[in-house]
Design a protein around this motif. Structure first.
Motif, PDB file in Angstrom:
ATOM      1  N   GLY A   1       0.801  -1.216   0.000  1.00 57.81           N
ATOM      2  CA  GLY A   1       0.000   0.000   0.000  1.00 57.81           C
ATOM      3  C   GLY A   1       0.833   1.265   0.000  1.00 57.81           C
ATOM      4  O   GLY A   1       1.773   1.412  -0.780  1.00 57.81           O
ATOM      5  N   PHE A   2       0.509   2.176   0.904  1.00 65.13           N
ATOM      6  CA  PHE A   2       1.198   3.469   0.947  1.00 65.13           C
ATOM      7  C   PHE A   2       2.661   3.327   1.364  1.00 65.13           C
ATOM      8  O   PHE A   2       3.475   4.199   1.076  1.00 65.13           O
ATOM      9  N   GLN A   3       2.995   2.223   2.026  1.00 60.31           N
ATOM     10  CA  GLN A   3       4.389   2.011   2.406  1.00 60.31           C
ATOM     11  C   GLN A   3       5.269   1.746   1.191  1.00 60.31           C
ATOM     12  O   GLN A   3       6.501   1.903   1.256  1.00 60.31           O
ATOM     13  N   SER A   4       4.678   1.361   0.079  1.00 60.97           N
ATOM     14  CA  SER A   4       5.464   1.041  -1.116  1.00 60.97           C
ATOM     15  C   SER A   4       6.205   2.258  -1.668  1.00 60.97           C
ATOM     16  O   SER A   4       7.219   2.107  -2.359  1.00 60.97           O
TER      17      SER A   4
ATOM     18  N   ALA B   1       3.170  -7.045  -3.489  1.00 64.02           N
ATOM     19  CA  ALA B   1       2.039  -6.630  -4.329  1.00 64.02           C
ATOM     20  C   ALA B   1       0.700  -7.031  -3.726  1.00 64.02           C
ATOM     21  O   ALA B   1      -0.358  -6.593  -4.206  1.00 64.02           O
ATOM     22  N   GLY B   2       0.711  -7.875  -2.705  1.00 63.58           N
ATOM     23  CA  GLY B   2      -0.539  -8.275  -2.062  1.00 63.58           C
ATOM     24  C   GLY B   2      -1.349  -9.276  -2.850  1.00 63.58           C
ATOM     25  O   GLY B   2      -2.566  -9.350  -2.706  1.00 63.58           O
ATOM     26  N   GLY B   3      -0.676 -10.072  -3.696  1.00 65.40           N
ATOM     27  CA  GLY B   3      -1.368 -11.153  -4.396  1.00 65.40           C
ATOM     28  C   GLY B   3      -2.064 -10.771  -5.680  1.00 65.40           C
ATOM     29  O   GLY B   3      -2.791 -11.582  -6.257  1.00 65.40           O
ATOM     30  N   ILE B   4      -1.831  -9.543  -6.163  1.00 67.00           N
ATOM     31  CA  ILE B   4      -2.502  -9.079  -7.383  1.00 67.00           C
ATOM     32  C   ILE B   4      -1.501  -8.362  -8.275  1.00 67.00           C
ATOM     33  O   ILE B   4      -0.785  -7.464  -7.826  1.00 67.00           O
ATOM     34  N   LEU B   5      -1.451  -8.745  -9.547  1.00 66.16           N
ATOM     35  CA  LEU B   5      -0.605  -8.085 -10.543  1.00 66.16           C
ATOM     36  C   LEU B   5      -1.455  -7.756 -11.768  1.00 66.16           C
ATOM     37  O   LEU B   5      -2.147  -8.628 -12.291  1.00 66.16           O
ATOM     38  N   GLY B   6      -1.408  -6.519 -12.217  1.00 64.04           N
ATOM     39  CA  GLY B   6      -2.199  -6.123 -13.374  1.00 64.04           C
ATOM     40  C   GLY B   6      -3.687  -6.253 -13.161  1.00 64.04           C
ATOM     41  O   GLY B   6      -4.455  -6.403 -14.116  1.00 64.04           O
ATOM     42  N   GLY B   7      -4.108  -6.218 -11.897  1.00 64.42           N
ATOM     43  CA  GLY B   7      -5.523  -6.364 -11.591  1.00 64.42           C
ATOM     44  C   GLY B   7      -5.999  -7.803 -11.529  1.00 64.42           C
ATOM     45  O   GLY B   7      -7.180  -8.057 -11.360  1.00 64.42           O
ATOM     46  N   ILE B   8      -5.059  -8.758 -11.653  1.00 63.84           N
ATOM     47  CA  ILE B   8      -5.387 -10.183 -11.701  1.00 63.84           C
ATOM     48  C   ILE B   8      -4.652 -10.910 -10.579  1.00 63.84           C
ATOM     49  O   ILE B   8      -3.463 -10.653 -10.337  1.00 63.84           O
ATOM     50  N   SER B   9      -5.331 -11.816  -9.889  1.00 66.84           N
ATOM     51  CA  SER B   9      -4.696 -12.565  -8.804  1.00 66.84           C
ATOM     52  C   SER B   9      -3.545 -13.408  -9.354  1.00 66.84           C
ATOM     53  O   SER B   9      -3.642 -13.992 -10.428  1.00 66.84           O
ATOM     54  N   ASN B  10      -2.445 -13.450  -8.585  1.00 65.95           N
ATOM     55  CA  ASN B  10      -1.265 -14.200  -9.046  1.00 65.95           C
ATOM     56  C   ASN B  10      -1.042 -15.486  -8.258  1.00 65.95           C
ATOM     57  O   ASN B  10      -0.006 -16.140  -8.409  1.00 65.95           O
ATOM     58  N   GLY B  11      -1.992 -15.858  -7.415  1.00 59.76           N
ATOM     59  CA  GLY B  11      -1.885 -17.108  -6.661  1.00 59.76           C
ATOM     60  C   GLY B  11      -1.316 -16.945  -5.270  1.00 59.76           C
ATOM     61  O   GLY B  11      -1.417 -17.860  -4.451  1.00 59.76           O
ATOM     62  N   MET B  12      -0.723 -15.800  -4.993  1.00 59.83           N
ATOM     63  CA  MET B  12      -0.212 -15.522  -3.658  1.00 59.83           C
ATOM     64  C   MET B  12      -1.348 -15.008  -2.766  1.00 59.83           C
ATOM     65  O   MET B  12      -2.406 -14.601  -3.266  1.00 59.83           O
ATOM     66  N   PRO B  13      -1.161 -15.021  -1.450  1.00 53.99           N
ATOM     67  CA  PRO B  13      -2.212 -14.508  -0.572  1.00 53.99           C
ATOM     68  C   PRO B  13      -2.582 -13.063  -0.911  1.00 53.99           C
ATOM     69  O   PRO B  13      -1.714 -12.228  -1.154  1.00 53.99           O
ATOM     70  N   ILE B  14      -3.876 -12.787  -0.967  1.00 51.71           N
ATOM     71  CA  ILE B  14      -4.351 -11.419  -1.160  1.00 51.71           C
ATOM     72  C   ILE B  14      -4.451 -10.776   0.214  1.00 51.71           C
ATOM     73  O   ILE B  14      -5.174 -11.274   1.085  1.00 51.71           O
ATOM     74  N   VAL B  15      -3.713  -9.701   0.400  1.00 52.41           N
ATOM     75  CA  VAL B  15      -3.656  -9.040   1.700  1.00 52.41           C
ATOM     76  C   VAL B  15      -3.882  -7.546   1.513  1.00 52.41           C
ATOM     77  O   VAL B  15      -3.260  -6.916   0.654  1.00 52.41           O
ATOM     78  N   GLY B  16      -4.787  -6.977   2.307  1.00 52.89           N
ATOM     79  CA  GLY B  16      -5.055  -5.545   2.227  1.00 52.89           C
ATOM     80  C   GLY B  16      -5.574  -5.020   3.547  1.00 52.89           C
ATOM     81  O   GLY B  16      -5.789  -5.783   4.501  1.00 52.89           O
ATOM     82  N   ARG B  17      -5.796  -3.728   3.605  1.00 51.76           N
ATOM     83  CA  ARG B  17      -6.229  -3.086   4.836  1.00 51.76           C
ATOM     84  C   ARG B  17      -7.263  -2.004   4.558  1.00 51.76           C
ATOM     85  O   ARG B  17      -7.245  -1.375   3.499  1.00 51.76           O
ATOM     86  N   VAL B  18      -8.144  -1.794   5.535  1.00 53.89           N
ATOM     87  CA  VAL B  18      -9.173  -0.757   5.464  1.00 53.89           C
ATOM     88  C   VAL B  18      -9.071   0.101   6.716  1.00 53.89           C
ATOM     89  O   VAL B  18      -9.063  -0.429   7.831  1.00 53.89           O
ATOM     90  N   ALA B  19      -8.981   1.419   6.532  1.00 50.94           N
ATOM     91  CA  ALA B  19      -8.922   2.340   7.667  1.00 50.94           C
ATOM     92  C   ALA B  19     -10.323   2.858   7.979  1.00 50.94           C
ATOM     93  O   ALA B  19     -11.064   3.246   7.075  1.00 50.94           O
ATOM     94  N   PHE B  20     -10.683   2.849   9.266  1.00 55.04           N
ATOM     95  CA  PHE B  20     -11.978   3.348   9.713  1.00 55.04           C
ATOM     96  C   PHE B  20     -11.774   4.554  10.629  1.00 55.04           C
ATOM     97  O   PHE B  20     -10.933   4.536  11.526  1.00 55.04           O
TER      98      PHE B  20
END
Length: 363
Positions: free
Chosen positions: A253-256, A282-301
């Protein structure tokens, strides 16, 4: 208000207000033959329900789900699945004395300007009460993912300035740890400091924000479609539609921005005939497509808008006024806690929809 539906093939349409007679959801596009019982939906709703502990809203709703259509003898029929959830503990009297004031941090001003009318009881359609519908739909989506062996989870990553240390590779172990505390946090070492922070906010009649992290494991390669149907774009859309959400990121994310490309690039490797990456920045997504790795993300509230401190505001006519919630008002000191099952539900819905869309890609 023509924006109550989410999804392409697996679609949900929610309805109802926080202080109305009921809320509900209609799920379209679910394949026939899926095992679904009211207990599956009830289990998911119990995690989101208020009144679970001292750190959530004291409003008591059993959130009993009643399936009205689309399921016969415990299996989906392919027809729309309609689920009704009655409201039992709505106390509208607390809002009578403040109905003519613009509540700081709330949507009554924008709703009034846009529609010319606003249900001041609670938050009306803008209330987080609507998220119970999402959790009900998410329970169905999770069943679809389970058939494919996909595992998903969401959890508290941060409250205030306190961050949890989490390893997403052991989802079942994480769930066991989350059950041992009221904050949905799998890092038990961080929980006491988080609780102290929440209790301090309660005593000061204030509120806190937080970060919910989500992860999906055993994801097949190929979910998501460029250019405007990218998987992370759908995830962002889903997560930012949750009430009180203010930020979204995938992977680093923003740390990148602080990482050079030589570090951020996930190098490919061949492990026993399976191509994967050494890291997962990349969090499991390249070019908008899953690459087989774990998808990891965060949501701020954001911090809960409803606080017991007096605040300055204006009336509906624009006159200066003092805003004070009446005694006995019921609100979450940190909305991120009950947002955890909602984030998990929206993750499930996005992935189930992407999975069904992927069936149309190639022979």
């Amino acid at each position: 208000m023509a924006s109550n539906t989410f999804g392409n093939i697996f679609r949900m349409t929610t309805w109802g207000e926080s202080h109305g007679k009921a809320i509900g959801v209609v799920v379209d596009g679910c394949p026939a033959g899926l095992d679904i019982h009211e207990s599956d939906i009830q289990t998911a709703l119990a995690l989101r329900a208020p009144g679970r502990n001292l750190y959530t809203s004291p409003r008591v709703e059993n959130d009993k789900a009643q399936i009205l259509s689309g399921i016969f003898e415990g299996k989906t029929t392919g027809a729309p699945i309609s689920i009704l959830i009655s409201n039992h503990d709505a106390d509208s009297s607390k809002y009578e004395c403040i109905k003519d004031l613009l509540r700081p941090g709330h949507a009554n001003y924008t709703y009034l300007e846009k529609y010319g009318i606003f249900d001041y009881r609670g938050g009306g359609r803008a209330s987080a009460r609507e998220t119970a519908c999402r959790v009900a739909a998410g329970a169905i989506a999770k069943k679809l993912l389970q058939i494919q062996g996909i595992q998903i989870i969401a959890y508290i990553k941060q409250i205030g300035l306190i961050q949890a240390n989490v390893d997403v590779r052991q989802i079942e172990e994480m769930r066991n740890l989350m059950e041992q505390n009221p904050l949905f946090c799998p890092d038990l070492n961080s929980v006491p400091a988080m609780i102290d922070l929440i209790e301090k906010a309660i005593n000061e009649k204030d509120s806190l924000g937080g970060v919910v992290e989500f992860a999906a494991l055993s994801i097949p390669v190929g979910l998501g479609d460029p250019i405007y149907q990218k998987l992370e774009a759908h995830l962002a859309y889903a997560m930012m539609s949750i009430p009180a959400s203010k930020g979204f990121e995938i992977g680093e994310g923003f740390q990148s921005v602080s990482m050079p490309g030589s570090v951020h690039n996930d190098r490919f490797e061949n492990i026993s005939g399976k191509i994967q990456t050494e890291t997962n920045h990349a969090g499991g997504i390249l070019g908008g497509i899953s690459n087989g790795m774990p998808i990891v993300g965060r949501v701020a509230f954001k911090p809960t808008s409803s606080i017991m401190q007096p605040q300055k505001t204006v009336t509906m006519q624009g006159e200066m006024a003092a805003f004070q919630l009446p005694e006995g008002s019921r609100h979450d000191p940190c909305v991120a806690i009950r947002a955890v099952p909602v984030v998990e539900a929206m993750l499930a819905i996005v992935l189930a929809d992407a999975m069904l869309l992927n069936r149309c890609v190639k022979l």
